[in-house]
Design a protein around this motif. Sequence first.
Motif, mmCIF file in Angstrom:
data_model
loop_
_atom_site.group_PDB
_atom_site.id
_atom_site.type_symbol
_atom_site.label_atom_id
_atom_site.label_comp_id
_atom_site.label_asym_id
_atom_site.label_seq_id
_atom_site.Cartn_x
_atom_site.Cartn_y
_atom_site.Cartn_z
ATOM 1 N N VAL A 201 -3.604 -5.354 -9.108
ATOM 2 C CA VAL A 201 -3.971 -4.574 -7.988
ATOM 3 C C VAL A 201 -4.387 -3.224 -8.355
ATOM 4 C CG1 VAL A 201 -3.849 -4.433 -5.609
ATOM 5 C CG2 VAL A 201 -2.796 -5.982 -6.734
ATOM 6 N N GLU A 202 -5.522 -2.692 -7.780
ATOM 7 C CA GLU A 202 -5.751 -1.062 -7.751
ATOM 8 C C GLU A 202 -5.616 -0.645 -6.019
ATOM 9 O OE1 GLU A 202 -8.907 0.695 -10.138
ATOM 10 O OE2 GLU A 202 -9.372 1.835 -8.659
ATOM 11 N N VAL A 203 -4.809 0.330 -5.909
ATOM 12 C CA VAL A 203 -4.823 0.893 -4.799
ATOM 13 C C VAL A 203 -4.778 2.140 -4.515
ATOM 14 C CG1 VAL A 203 -3.240 0.709 -2.466
ATOM 15 C CG2 VAL A 203 -3.091 -1.105 -4.269
ATOM 16 N N SER A 204 -5.683 2.660 -3.453
ATOM 17 C CA SER A 204 -6.000 3.994 -3.124
ATOM 18 C C SER A 204 -5.492 4.472 -1.925
ATOM 19 C CB SER A 204 -7.391 4.241 -3.444
ATOM 20 O OG SER A 204 -7.750 4.107 -4.552
ATOM 21 N N LEU A 205 -5.062 5.718 -1.646
ATOM 22 C CA LEU A 205 -4.790 6.136 -0.512
ATOM 23 C C LEU A 205 -5.333 7.529 -0.492
ATOM 24 C CD1 LEU A 205 -1.910 4.500 -1.264
ATOM 25 C CD2 LEU A 205 -1.100 5.289 1.196
ATOM 26 N N THR A 206 -6.129 7.722 0.805
ATOM 27 C CA THR A 206 -6.921 8.971 0.661
ATOM 28 C C THR A 206 -6.329 9.757 2.200
ATOM 29 O OG1 THR A 206 -8.684 7.988 -0.347
ATOM 30 C CG2 THR A 206 -9.028 10.037 0.926
ATOM 31 N N ASP A 207 -6.021 11.092 1.809
ATOM 32 C CA ASP A 207 -5.674 11.689 3.236
ATOM 33 C C ASP A 207 -6.590 13.042 3.208
ATOM 34 O OD1 ASP A 207 -4.044 12.569 5.216
ATOM 35 O OD2 ASP A 207 -2.335 13.071 3.938
ATOM 36 N N TYR A 208 -7.215 13.360 4.813
ATOM 37 C CA TYR A 208 -7.855 14.226 4.794
ATOM 38 C C TYR A 208 -7.479 15.637 5.402
ATOM 39 C CZ TYR A 208 -10.660 9.957 4.175
ATOM 40 O OH TYR A 208 -11.319 8.811 3.767
#
Lengths: 135, 97
Positions: free
Chosen positions: A71-78
């Motif tokens: 699995v590839e997982v990304s978390l993006t915070d703005y």
Amino acid sequence: MKKKFKRDFSELRNIVAMTEQFFADHENDIEPGYRNVVDLAVEELFVNMVTYNTETNEDILIEMSPHEHGVEVSLTDYDVERFDPREIGPVDVDAPLDERTPGGLGLYLVLKMVDSIHYEYRNRQSKITFIADRK
Amino acid sequence: MFEIRKEDQGTVVVSGRLDAANAETALAFLDGVEGQCVIDMGGLEYISSAGLGVLLRTHKRVSTGGSGLKLVNVNPHIRDIFSYSGFDKLFEIEEAS
């Protein structure tokens, strides 16, 4: 699969539901054993963003996709300051009980358990991507 | 879902997911524990660093009296987390059979 989550620990149950759905959708091509790693890494990174990026109310985006057998997982915070989780200081897990204090283990465990982790910071967007795939 | 309760003989039983959303509940319960305490983790599916913090805080508090927490029925995944975090050197741990 991608979803946005409010900056609240109560969202953890919805994040777990997302992960559960993702693994169900990919039961034939992703090893179920990666579920524990993904659950832990996503929680630790999400909690870290919620706890330390307090100057914004923007939701946090989580994306999951298959990566070979894992699995590839990304978390993006703005709208946040730069914080690269790979740059945390060492944790002495061999220290005796009276020298141990609660806290500081979350990102250490992430770095220990995932196979690779990548960080991007651009236009005040902070994106952490990890891969769980030991094949 | 997370549940924590005390059985008649004093063993604390935890089940479900001990994550950041449930850590306060667990800590509030364990703050009522005094002295040596056995925690049965047979039903615990998952623990994060927030849960580890609850165990460490409680262990340090009760250990000042020469006692401590004993963790039993620990599943292999959670045993790995304890190992990575060094908790296997701090706690008495019995794995699930």
